[in-house]
Design a protein around this motif. Sequence first.
Motif, PDB file in Angstrom:
ATOM      1  N   PRO A  23       0.795  -1.220   0.000  1.00  0.00           N
ATOM      2  CA  PRO A  23       0.000   0.000   0.000  1.00  0.00           C
ATOM      3  C   PRO A  23       0.834   1.279   0.000  1.00  0.00           C
ATOM      4  O   PRO A  23       0.356   2.329  -0.408  1.00  0.00           O
ATOM      5  CB  PRO A  23      -0.849  -0.092   1.264  1.00  0.00           C
ATOM      6  N   SER A  24       2.074   1.218   0.428  1.00  0.00           N
ATOM      7  CA  SER A  24       2.918   2.420   0.463  1.00  0.00           C
ATOM      8  C   SER A  24       3.162   2.997  -0.930  1.00  0.00           C
ATOM      9  O   SER A  24       3.530   4.164  -1.057  1.00  0.00           O
ATOM     10  CB  SER A  24       4.247   2.123   1.151  1.00  0.00           C
ATOM     11  N   THR A  25       2.926   2.202  -1.979  1.00  0.00           N
ATOM     12  CA  THR A  25       3.094   2.704  -3.345  1.00  0.00           C
ATOM     13  C   THR A  25       1.868   3.477  -3.824  1.00  0.00           C
ATOM     14  O   THR A  25       1.960   4.230  -4.788  1.00  0.00           O
ATOM     15  CB  THR A  25       3.355   1.552  -4.336  1.00  0.00           C
ATOM     16  N   GLY A  26       0.711   3.250  -3.182  1.00  0.00           N
ATOM     17  CA  GLY A  26      -0.517   3.912  -3.610  1.00  0.00           C
ATOM     18  C   GLY A  26      -1.091   3.370  -4.909  1.00  0.00           C
ATOM     19  O   GLY A  26      -1.987   3.964  -5.490  1.00  0.00           O
ATOM     20  N   GLN A  27      -0.591   2.235  -5.369  1.00  0.00           N
ATOM     21  CA  GLN A  27      -1.049   1.640  -6.624  1.00  0.00           C
ATOM     22  C   GLN A  27      -2.098   0.565  -6.327  1.00  0.00           C
ATOM     23  O   GLN A  27      -1.813  -0.632  -6.368  1.00  0.00           O
ATOM     24  CB  GLN A  27       0.132   1.047  -7.378  1.00  0.00           C
ATOM     25  N   THR A  74     -10.642  -1.444  -2.726  1.00  0.00           N
ATOM     26  CA  THR A  74      -9.520  -0.710  -2.152  1.00  0.00           C
ATOM     27  C   THR A  74      -9.584   0.761  -2.554  1.00  0.00           C
ATOM     28  O   THR A  74      -9.386   1.652  -1.724  1.00  0.00           O
ATOM     29  CB  THR A  74      -8.174  -1.306  -2.600  1.00  0.00           C
ATOM     30  N   LYS A  75      -9.865   1.017  -3.811  1.00  0.00           N
ATOM     31  CA  LYS A  75      -9.961   2.401  -4.286  1.00  0.00           C
ATOM     32  C   LYS A  75     -11.092   3.144  -3.572  1.00  0.00           C
ATOM     33  O   LYS A  75     -10.931   4.319  -3.201  1.00  0.00           O
ATOM     34  CB  LYS A  75     -10.168   2.425  -5.795  1.00  0.00           C
ATOM     35  N   ALA A  76     -12.212   2.482  -3.363  1.00  0.00           N
ATOM     36  CA  ALA A  76     -13.327   3.115  -2.651  1.00  0.00           C
ATOM     37  C   ALA A  76     -12.959   3.397  -1.197  1.00  0.00           C
ATOM     38  O   ALA A  76     -13.265   4.468  -0.654  1.00  0.00           O
ATOM     39  CB  ALA A  76     -14.571   2.230  -2.730  1.00  0.00           C
ATOM     40  N   TRP A  77     -12.287   2.435  -0.558  1.00  0.00           N
ATOM     41  CA  TRP A  77     -11.847   2.622   0.833  1.00  0.00           C
ATOM     42  C   TRP A  77     -10.834   3.757   0.917  1.00  0.00           C
ATOM     43  O   TRP A  77     -10.889   4.603   1.813  1.00  0.00           O
ATOM     44  CB  TRP A  77     -11.287   1.306   1.361  1.00  0.00           C
TER      45      TRP A  77
END
Length: 193
Positions: A57-61, A67-70
């Motif tokens: 998750p640290s990459t933000g990808q 996941t995008k909604a959260w």
Amino acid sequence: MSDLKIAVILGSTRPGRNGKAVADWVLTQAQQRSGATYELVDLLDHPLPHLDEAIPPSTGQYAGEHTKAWAATIAAYDGFVFVTPEYNHSTSGVLKNAIDYLYGEWNNKAAGFVSYGSLGGARAIEHLRAISAELQIADVRQQLSFSLFTDFENFSTFTPGPQYADQAAVLFDQLESWAGALQQVRVGEPVAA
């Protein structure tokens, strides 16, 4: 009204959970304030499977739509009040999973903790404090810990004493102060002395 937005994150999805009454009480206390807008974020409304992102998750990808909604939900807030049960000397698995999904959306924001359990949930808060440090969340000192023995009738009906309102006010004061300061950090402006 301040432009600060604080999420009260309800960290239990368990059937018959005590956390909903605790989170509702926190929101009732917060609605009397003008320093921030407080909103409930109930993990029941954000069903996340066990962490299923292949890239850290640290990459933000983020790949998954869930996941995008959260991420969009959490990104909208300046701070958090985590309402957590204590399960096996720690926080709930569903809350830990929801936290683990993201990284940047948590960074440079503030958090306070409200717990409940047989020992007031204090051990769950200690674990959340360690997790917060890794995510660059500034956690405030004040916390609220409710005992299943003294703050719930029959271990299920939430009946907090009046002393908790003053303790909640201190938590909100600290949280709003830190959330406001960190809001400036996130926009790249120097923090006023």
